[in-house]
Design an enzyme around this catalytic site. Structure first.
Site, PDB file in Angstrom:
ATOM      1  N   ASN A  15      78.122  61.876 -44.200  1.00 47.46           N
ATOM      2  CA  ASN A  15      79.454  61.926 -43.605  1.00 47.46           C
ATOM      3  C   ASN A  15      79.678  63.289 -42.974  1.00 47.46           C
ATOM      4  OD1 ASN A  15      81.722  63.724 -44.933  1.00 47.46           O
ATOM      5  ND2 ASN A  15      80.399  63.058 -46.620  1.00 47.46           N
ATOM      6  N   CYS A  65      82.856  72.405 -48.819  1.00 46.84           N
ATOM      7  CA  CYS A  65      82.803  71.359 -47.794  1.00 46.84           C
ATOM      8  C   CYS A  65      81.711  71.703 -46.769  1.00 46.84           C
ATOM      9  CB  CYS A  65      84.130  71.209 -47.069  1.00 46.84           C
ATOM     10  SG  CYS A  65      83.984  70.029 -45.703  1.00 46.84           S
TER      11      CYS A  65
HETATM   12  O1  RRO Z   1      85.961  65.923 -45.122  1.00 48.26           O
HETATM   13  C1  RRO Z   1      84.737  66.087 -45.191  1.00 48.26           C
HETATM   14  O2  RRO Z   1      83.996  66.021 -44.208  1.00 48.26           O
HETATM   15  C2  RRO Z   1      84.063  66.391 -46.474  1.00 48.26           C
HETATM   16  C3  RRO Z   1      84.544  67.283 -47.421  1.00 48.26           C
HETATM   17 BR1  RRO Z   1      86.191  68.111 -47.303  1.00 48.26          BR
HETATM   18  C4  RRO Z   1      83.749  67.597 -48.558  1.00 48.26           C
HETATM   19  O3  RRO Z   1      84.083  68.399 -49.435  1.00 48.26           O
HETATM   20  N1  RRO Z   1      82.550  66.990 -48.673  1.00 48.26           N
HETATM   21  C5  RRO Z   1      82.102  66.105 -47.741  1.00 48.26           C
HETATM   22  O4  RRO Z   1      80.982  65.572 -47.876  1.00 48.26           O
HETATM   23  N2  RRO Z   1      82.872  65.809 -46.652  1.00 48.26           N
END
Ligand code: RRO
Length: 589
Positions: free
Chosen positions: A364, A425
């Site tokens: 992601n 993140c």
């Molecule tokens: O929102 C994101 O893209 C995201 C966050 Br904040 C996170 O802490 N870990 C992640 O895999 N995606």
């Protein structure tokens, strides 16, 4: 009737060729009748994840036809083309096999009068596999005596060969790109010719098909001043607002999640999709109140009914309540709820494409879409406070000052039981990731620790050589617990385009693919510090949870598995209980 909360197994009663596609039928004994445009998330019960860990995520399909309710259930028909591991597996379904079904989901097409007041009739414009939701819409219009004209476009004669299966007893204007059937060219050329006639000025237009076709339909309708609804598609992992993967740009900025704000979208004056404000949840009854149960587990002073919570950003309780209603509160799947990470200012999130399926997992790059602290406190916090479990709010700042304002902002609210500091993140461009440096993590804790007596949980990154050093710094700075792992930095190249599958180029890997890394890091961090740990990374079963608990975690968080099964948390907590008898060293009570 609301969509039942969770997924259910439905039996395959037929699977047959239909031109270049297949139509398979399921017997659904558990769900309400779908409305035209609504969709289901589907995965076969067996041999999903068979070869090389794919398919892993369920796939979205619109209902193409629906049978009458019968004692055994209602027949649901889906149109499908085998183009990848998921669709190929569904194409190979045998009668008697079972399919996991979550739905019906999303919104539906409007009545012609609602779309275009005084509309004399409807025109349906479909392309390829996009004819499916229009087939159900045509049936509904036929039953209501709405004069309806149908225009459909296909690649070639083979793909149009099954037309009578879904559009029998109705005249269809056909186009094919190779000219073997109907007009040689695009279906939008047929629409253009039709819109030149005088009799269509008051028609309502409904369309579904590939994105370039929808763009052309939207533009033509805008040009002629004709009202139009488009059923759009976007890659999605969950279908109920949890994954934030199916983002599409909104006119004026920002993104909409197509699963909860679509898939049906009205075309605006310029032809671009207009998103109606998200439907308010039904019911809206007073808070169910925190469930009174014998407290099972103590964690940082919180009393939890099990050791299973959610990983931040993998379950949107507000969106899920909009989809499933108050059943969500009655059977809330987690012992505590962790919010998606919030920031000081609102963020739209990253440009799509945001998600990519991998062997036994997904990447992601969502990019932290959120309303910002102020609106979160005003709008979301009161609704999250209605959940029957303690609330943990996840926050991320790009500087110590921002973190401090966030901690102060949420710590003052009695609805907040604990705060997770997301220092890990992988998907924001804020320069330094605090959690990559022990010294930065220590300095952060020293600045925010005095601001709140509520438990502070530090979410660690797995993307460094030694997470234990950062965990030790968090402990020294006064953290109450750590959680790990956040996602692993990862990338995938689309073999068809030879470009990264994720628009940002890379993202974070999650799912069973990362579990062994999570177990190793939980073990080493647990050995290094005295604080309690929340372990996460690819937990999809009680056995997986046992691995992390045995490695030293006190709680486990379920993440990607929520996308496949909205009730995964509850299932995993139940499965975990069976280990109590087998392993007395596991502290499961
Ligand atoms: O929102 C994101 O893209 C995201 C966050 Br904040 C996170 O802490 N870990 C992640 O895999 N995606």
């Amino acid at each position: 009737m609301k969509t039942p909360f969770g997924r259910r197994l439905c039996e395959v009663v037929e699977n047959r060729a239909s031109g270049g596609y297949r139509i398979f039928s399921l017997l659904d004994a558990g769900g309400p009748e779908p409305l035209p445009g609504q969709f289901y998330m589907l995965a076969t019960e067996s041999r999903w994840e068979e070869r090389g860990g794919r398919p892993f995520l369920p796939r979205a399909f619109s209902a193409a036809d629906v049978g009458p309710p019968e004692d055994a259930g209602r027949r649901l028909d889906f149109l499908i083309e085998g183009i990848g591991p998921g669709t190929n597996r569904l194409c190979a379904l045998q009668t008697g096999e079972r399919v996991w079904v979550n739905g019906p989901l999303g919104n539906s097409f409007s009545a012609p009068d609602a779309l275009a007041p005084g509309a004399a009739g409807a025109i349906l414009v479909g392309g390829g596999i996009g004819i499916a939701p229009l087939a159900l819409l045509r049936r509904q219009f036929a039953a209501r005596n709405v004069p309806t004209r149908v225009l459909l476009g296909f690649r070639d004669a083979a793909h149009s060969g099954g037309l009578d299966d879904l559009f029998a007893c109705c005249e269809v204007g056909l186009a094919s790109e190779d000219g073997h059937v109907g007009h040689r060219g695009y279906v939008t050329e047929l629409l253009e010719a039709m819109l030149a006639g005088d009799d269509v000025a008051s028609a309502a237009i409904y369309s579904c098909g590939p994105p370039p076709m929808l763009d052309a339909v939207g533009a033509l309708c805008a040009d002629r001043g004709v009202a139009c609804e488009l059923a759009m598609e976007s890659p999605m992992a969950c279908g109920y607002g949890a994954c934030y993967g199916c983002a599409v740009p909104k006119p004026g900025g920002g993104y909409a999640r197509l699963c909860v704000e679509g898939p049906v979208v009205r075309a605006g004056r310029d032809g671009a999709p207009l998103f109606a404000p998200q439907a308010e949840q039904e019911g809206g009854q007073a808070p169910a109140g925190r469930r009174e149960e014998a407290p099972g587990v103590e964690f940082c002073g919180l009393k939890l009914r099990s050791r299973v919570i959610n990983a931040s950003g993998t379950f949107d309780a507000i969106a899920a309540r909009g989809v499933y209603g108050d059943a969500l509160l009655e059977d809330f799947p987690f012992a505590a709820f962790v919010s998606k990470t919030i920031t000081l200012k609102p963020r739209a999130g990253n440009e799509p494409q945001r998600i990519w399926e991998t062997p036994a997992g997904m990447i992601n790059s969502i990019g932290l879409p959120n309303k910002g602290l102020e609106v979160f406190l005003a709008e979301d916090l009161p609704r999250l406070a209605e959940l029957p479990v303690p609330l943990i709010v996840s926050v991320m700042g790009t500087s110590r000052e921002e973190f401090a304002r966030l901690v102060e902002g949420v710590a003052g609210r009695e609805q907040v039981a604990a705060i997770e500091l997301n220092v890990s993140c992988p998907n924001v461009h804020s320069g330094l990731i605090v959690g990559e440096q022990p010294s930065e993590t220590l300095a952060l804790l020293e600045s925010v620790r005095p601001l709140s007596s509520k438990p502070l949980i530090v979410k660690l990154t797995p993307n460094i050589a030694d997470p234990s050093a950062v965990a030790l710094a968090a402990e020294e700075g006064g953290a109450d617990a750590v959680s790990l792992i956040n996602t692993l930095k990862a990338s995938a190249i689309d073999p068809a385009t030879r470009r990264p599958g994720i628009a940002a180029g890379h993202g974070g890997l999650s799912g069973p693919a990362v579990r062994a890394v999570a177990v190793a890091q939980v073990r080493s961090v647990a050995a290094a510090i005295d604080l309690p740990l929340v372990g996460m990374g690819g937990v999809g079963s009680g056995a997986d949870a046992v691995e992390l608990l045995s490695a030293g975690a006190s709680l486990v968080a379920v993440g990607t598995e929520n996308f496949r099964d909205p009730r995964a948390g509850e299932r995993i907590a139940k499965e975990l209980l069976s280990y109590r008898d087998m392993d007395e060293t596991l502290n499961l009570d």
